[in-house]
Design an enzyme around this catalytic site. Structure first.
Site, PDB file in Angstrom:
ATOM      1  N   ALA A  13       6.890   1.430  -4.047  1.00  0.00           N
ATOM      2  CA  ALA A  13       7.260   1.668  -5.450  1.00  0.00           C
ATOM      3  C   ALA A  13       7.246   0.394  -6.289  1.00  0.00           C
ATOM      4  O   ALA A  13       7.751   0.373  -7.399  1.00  0.00           O
ATOM      5  CB  ALA A  13       8.630   2.340  -5.520  1.00  0.00           C
ATOM      6  N   ARG A  15       4.700  -0.964  -7.644  1.00  0.00           N
ATOM      7  CA  ARG A  15       3.684  -0.901  -8.705  1.00  0.00           C
ATOM      8  C   ARG A  15       2.991   0.461  -8.663  1.00  0.00           C
ATOM      9  O   ARG A  15       3.300   1.296  -7.812  1.00  0.00           O
ATOM     10  CB  ARG A  15       2.649  -2.026  -8.553  1.00  0.00           C
ATOM     11  CG  ARG A  15       2.020  -2.109  -7.183  1.00  0.00           C
ATOM     12  CD  ARG A  15       1.300  -3.466  -7.009  1.00  0.00           C
ATOM     13  NE  ARG A  15       1.254  -3.872  -5.623  1.00  0.00           N
ATOM     14  CZ  ARG A  15       0.258  -3.606  -4.788  1.00  0.00           C
ATOM     15  NH1 ARG A  15      -0.777  -2.920  -5.210  1.00  0.00           N
ATOM     16  NH2 ARG A  15       0.291  -4.003  -3.541  1.00  0.00           N
ATOM     17  N   ASN A  90       4.690   7.388  -0.546  1.00  0.00           N
ATOM     18  CA  ASN A  90       3.628   6.955  -1.462  1.00  0.00           C
ATOM     19  C   ASN A  90       2.890   5.718  -0.956  1.00  0.00           C
ATOM     20  O   ASN A  90       1.722   5.507  -1.303  1.00  0.00           O
ATOM     21  CB  ASN A  90       4.249   6.684  -2.833  1.00  0.00           C
ATOM     22  CG  ASN A  90       3.304   5.959  -3.758  1.00  0.00           C
ATOM     23  OD1 ASN A  90       2.378   6.561  -4.309  1.00  0.00           O
ATOM     24  ND2 ASN A  90       3.487   4.645  -3.918  1.00  0.00           N
ATOM     25  N   TYR A 156      -9.713   5.738   5.567  1.00  0.00           N
ATOM     26  CA  TYR A 156      -8.779   6.168   4.508  1.00  0.00           C
ATOM     27  C   TYR A 156      -8.811   7.694   4.368  1.00  0.00           C
ATOM     28  O   TYR A 156      -7.766   8.350   4.322  1.00  0.00           O
ATOM     29  CB  TYR A 156      -9.183   5.502   3.193  1.00  0.00           C
ATOM     30  CG  TYR A 156      -8.330   5.900   2.010  1.00  0.00           C
ATOM     31  CD1 TYR A 156      -7.066   5.362   1.823  1.00  0.00           C
ATOM     32  CD2 TYR A 156      -8.801   6.805   1.063  1.00  0.00           C
ATOM     33  CE1 TYR A 156      -6.283   5.724   0.733  1.00  0.00           C
ATOM     34  CE2 TYR A 156      -8.035   7.172  -0.032  1.00  0.00           C
ATOM     35  CZ  TYR A 156      -6.777   6.628  -0.195  1.00  0.00           C
ATOM     36  OH  TYR A 156      -6.007   6.989  -1.273  1.00  0.00           O
TER      37      TYR A 156
HETATM   38  P1  NAP Z   1      -1.210   0.266  -5.236  1.00  0.00           P
HETATM   39  O1  NAP Z   1      -1.182  -0.015  -6.686  1.00  0.00           O
HETATM   40  O2  NAP Z   1      -2.117  -0.515  -4.360  1.00  0.00           O
HETATM   41  O3  NAP Z   1       0.290   0.179  -4.658  1.00  0.00           O
HETATM   42  C1  NAP Z   1       0.508   0.373  -3.287  1.00  0.00           C
HETATM   43  C2  NAP Z   1       1.977   0.304  -2.986  1.00  0.00           C
HETATM   44  O4  NAP Z   1       2.152   0.544  -1.568  1.00  0.00           O
HETATM   45  C3  NAP Z   1       2.593  -1.055  -3.270  1.00  0.00           C
HETATM   46  O5  NAP Z   1       3.926  -0.860  -3.735  1.00  0.00           O
HETATM   47  C4  NAP Z   1       2.637  -1.714  -1.896  1.00  0.00           C
HETATM   48  O6  NAP Z   1       3.707  -2.657  -1.747  1.00  0.00           O
HETATM   49  C5  NAP Z   1       2.927  -0.524  -1.022  1.00  0.00           C
HETATM   50  N1  NAP Z   1       2.552  -0.711   0.378  1.00  0.00           N
HETATM   51  C6  NAP Z   1       1.337  -0.960   0.914  1.00  0.00           C
HETATM   52  N2  NAP Z   1       1.437  -1.059   2.256  1.00  0.00           N
HETATM   53  C7  NAP Z   1       2.741  -0.852   2.569  1.00  0.00           C
HETATM   54  C8  NAP Z   1       3.480  -0.831   3.774  1.00  0.00           C
HETATM   55  N3  NAP Z   1       2.897  -1.026   4.970  1.00  0.00           N
HETATM   56  N4  NAP Z   1       4.816  -0.609   3.714  1.00  0.00           N
HETATM   57  C9  NAP Z   1       5.444  -0.409   2.520  1.00  0.00           C
HETATM   58  N5  NAP Z   1       4.788  -0.418   1.352  1.00  0.00           N
HETATM   59  C10 NAP Z   1       3.459  -0.641   1.379  1.00  0.00           C
HETATM   60  O7  NAP Z   1      -1.603   1.809  -4.955  1.00  0.00           O
HETATM   61  P2  NAP Z   1      -1.552   3.129  -5.880  1.00  0.00           P
HETATM   62  O8  NAP Z   1      -2.863   3.290  -6.535  1.00  0.00           O
HETATM   63  O9  NAP Z   1      -0.324   3.130  -6.706  1.00  0.00           O
HETATM   64  O10 NAP Z   1      -1.500   4.249  -4.748  1.00  0.00           O
HETATM   65  C11 NAP Z   1      -0.285   4.807  -4.303  1.00  0.00           C
HETATM   66  C12 NAP Z   1      -0.619   5.931  -3.316  1.00  0.00           C
HETATM   67  O11 NAP Z   1      -1.484   6.889  -3.943  1.00  0.00           O
HETATM   68  C13 NAP Z   1      -1.357   5.443  -2.066  1.00  0.00           C
HETATM   69  O12 NAP Z   1      -0.904   6.181  -0.937  1.00  0.00           O
HETATM   70  C14 NAP Z   1      -2.805   5.798  -2.368  1.00  0.00           C
HETATM   71  O13 NAP Z   1      -3.570   6.005  -1.197  1.00  0.00           O
HETATM   72  C15 NAP Z   1      -2.630   7.094  -3.148  1.00  0.00           C
HETATM   73  N6  NAP Z   1      -3.778   7.428  -4.013  1.00  0.00           N
HETATM   74  C16 NAP Z   1      -4.153   6.596  -5.023  1.00  0.00           C
HETATM   75  C17 NAP Z   1      -5.241   6.933  -5.823  1.00  0.00           C
HETATM   76  C18 NAP Z   1      -5.703   6.061  -6.951  1.00  0.00           C
HETATM   77  O14 NAP Z   1      -6.786   6.329  -7.485  1.00  0.00           O
HETATM   78  N7  NAP Z   1      -4.937   5.065  -7.354  1.00  0.00           N
HETATM   79  C19 NAP Z   1      -5.951   8.129  -5.579  1.00  0.00           C
HETATM   80  C20 NAP Z   1      -5.535   8.943  -4.537  1.00  0.00           C
HETATM   81  C21 NAP Z   1      -4.441   8.597  -3.763  1.00  0.00           C
HETATM   82  P3  NAP Z   1       3.481  -4.234  -2.043  1.00  0.00           P
HETATM   83  O15 NAP Z   1       3.259  -4.331  -3.530  1.00  0.00           O
HETATM   84  O16 NAP Z   1       4.742  -4.883  -1.608  1.00  0.00           O
HETATM   85  O17 NAP Z   1       2.271  -4.616  -1.245  1.00  0.00           O
END
Ligand code: NAP
Length: 259
Positions: A13, A15, A90, A156
């Site tokens: 959470a 970002r 998430n 993924y």
């Molecule tokens: P993001 O901006 O890259 O943010 C990812 C978040 O996950 C960050 O808070 C990060 O923490 C945290 N994280 C990563 N690895 C972790 C771990 N091992 N333990 C705890 N926290 C972890 O990603 P997002 O775009 O917001 O995506 C959020 C979710 O939606 C993901 O599951 C992604 O696969 C899914 N999703 C995204 C999209 C898209 O287009 N954006 C589409 C489909 C699905 P840190 O900041 O501390 O690293």
């Protein structure tokens, strides 16, 4: 207030989508446990924004792929708030590579974070929900999990596809405890995740291509995903469990163009 006095743990959470869900939930009356892996400053800032909305919040560092860290995070959350009513799985990441270039480390990192991390957090939180005969689990999958998906994105896609099965099977087992289990499958949503590894020019072209593939001629926003999470977290969806809602502006061909 749609989530008045609820306590929500939202993984990843600091970002992007996780932050948007944290703020949407807080705006509807929930206290928030902000989980993150390494972004201490950003996670603290999200907790501060939650407090500015009049709710309480703590930021807790834990790698969701590590069970001991997850158990410690859940303990800290329950110590602070007394219970966890809602878990949003998430946290997620990707490692992009062609099939023959996927390393064992790529495989383990993506599966351990996206899939095992979801299991770790769900089991740890559900142990407490079972006692109270109530709870709500929401996992963020992806339309990449619905088909062959994009190039260089096999691991993924596998990890996200498994979340559809996880959701259905967990809902089936946990319904008798009054626990609902649902998911959201976003299409392309503009965050650091989609920006990473692309120049500004490449990113603009990428978004344009996605818009052309969309029935609505648009891409989803983090607020769109948060609105759906709010619906699933609230009593408005009390008859819904075992479902994954696609939120993708009507992507026409998700077999070859998933996010
Ligand atoms: P993001 O901006 O890259 O943010 C990812 C978040 O996950 C960050 O808070 C990060 O923490 C945290 N994280 C990563 N690895 C972790 C771990 N091992 N333990 C705890 N926290 C972890 O990603 P997002 O775009 O917001 O995506 C959020 C979710 O939606 C993901 O599951 C992604 O696969 C899914 N999703 C995204 C999209 C898209 O287009 N954006 C589409 C489909 C699905 P840190 O900041 O501390 O690293």
């Amino acid at each position: 207030m749609r989530l008045g006095n609820k306590v929500a743990l939202i993984t990843g959470a600091s970002r992007g989508i996780g932050e948007a869900i944290a703020l949407a939930f807080a705006g509807e009356g929930a206290d928030i446990i902000v989980n993150y892996a390494s972004s201490t400053v950003e996670a603290g800032e999200v907790a501060r924004k939650v407090k500015a909305l009049g709710r309480d919040s703590i930021a807790v560092k834990a790698d969701v792929s590590r069970r001991n860290e997850v158990d410690e995070m859940v303990r800290a959350g329950i110590q602070k708030f007394g219970r966890i009513d809602i878990l949003v799985n998430n946290a997620g990441l990707t490692r992009r590579a062609d099939f023959l270039d996927i390393t064992e480390d790529d495989w383990d990192t993506v599966i351990d974070t996206n899939l095992k991390g979801t299991f770790n957090c769900t089991q740890a939180v559900v142990r407490h929900m079972v006692e109270r005969k109530s709870g709500n689990i929401i996992s963020i999958a992806s339309i990449a999990g619905l088909g062959n998906a994009t190039e260089k994105n096999l691991v993924y896609s596998v990890s996200k596809g498994a979340l559809f099965t996880f959701t259905k099977k967990a809902a089936n087992e946990l319904g008798k405890y009054g626990i609902r289990v649902n998911g959201i499958a976003p299409g392309l949503t503009v965050t650091d995740f989609t920006h990473r590894g692309r120049t500004e020019e490449e990113f603009a072209a990428f978004i344009e291509k996605k818009k052309q593939l969309s029935m609505l001629g648009a891409v989803a926003t983090t607020q769109d995903i948060a609105n759906t999470a709010l619906f699933l977290a609230s009593s408005e969806s009390s008859a819904i469990t075992g479902q994954v809602i696609v939120v993708d502006t009507g992507t026409r061909d998700f077999l070859s163009h998933a996010a």
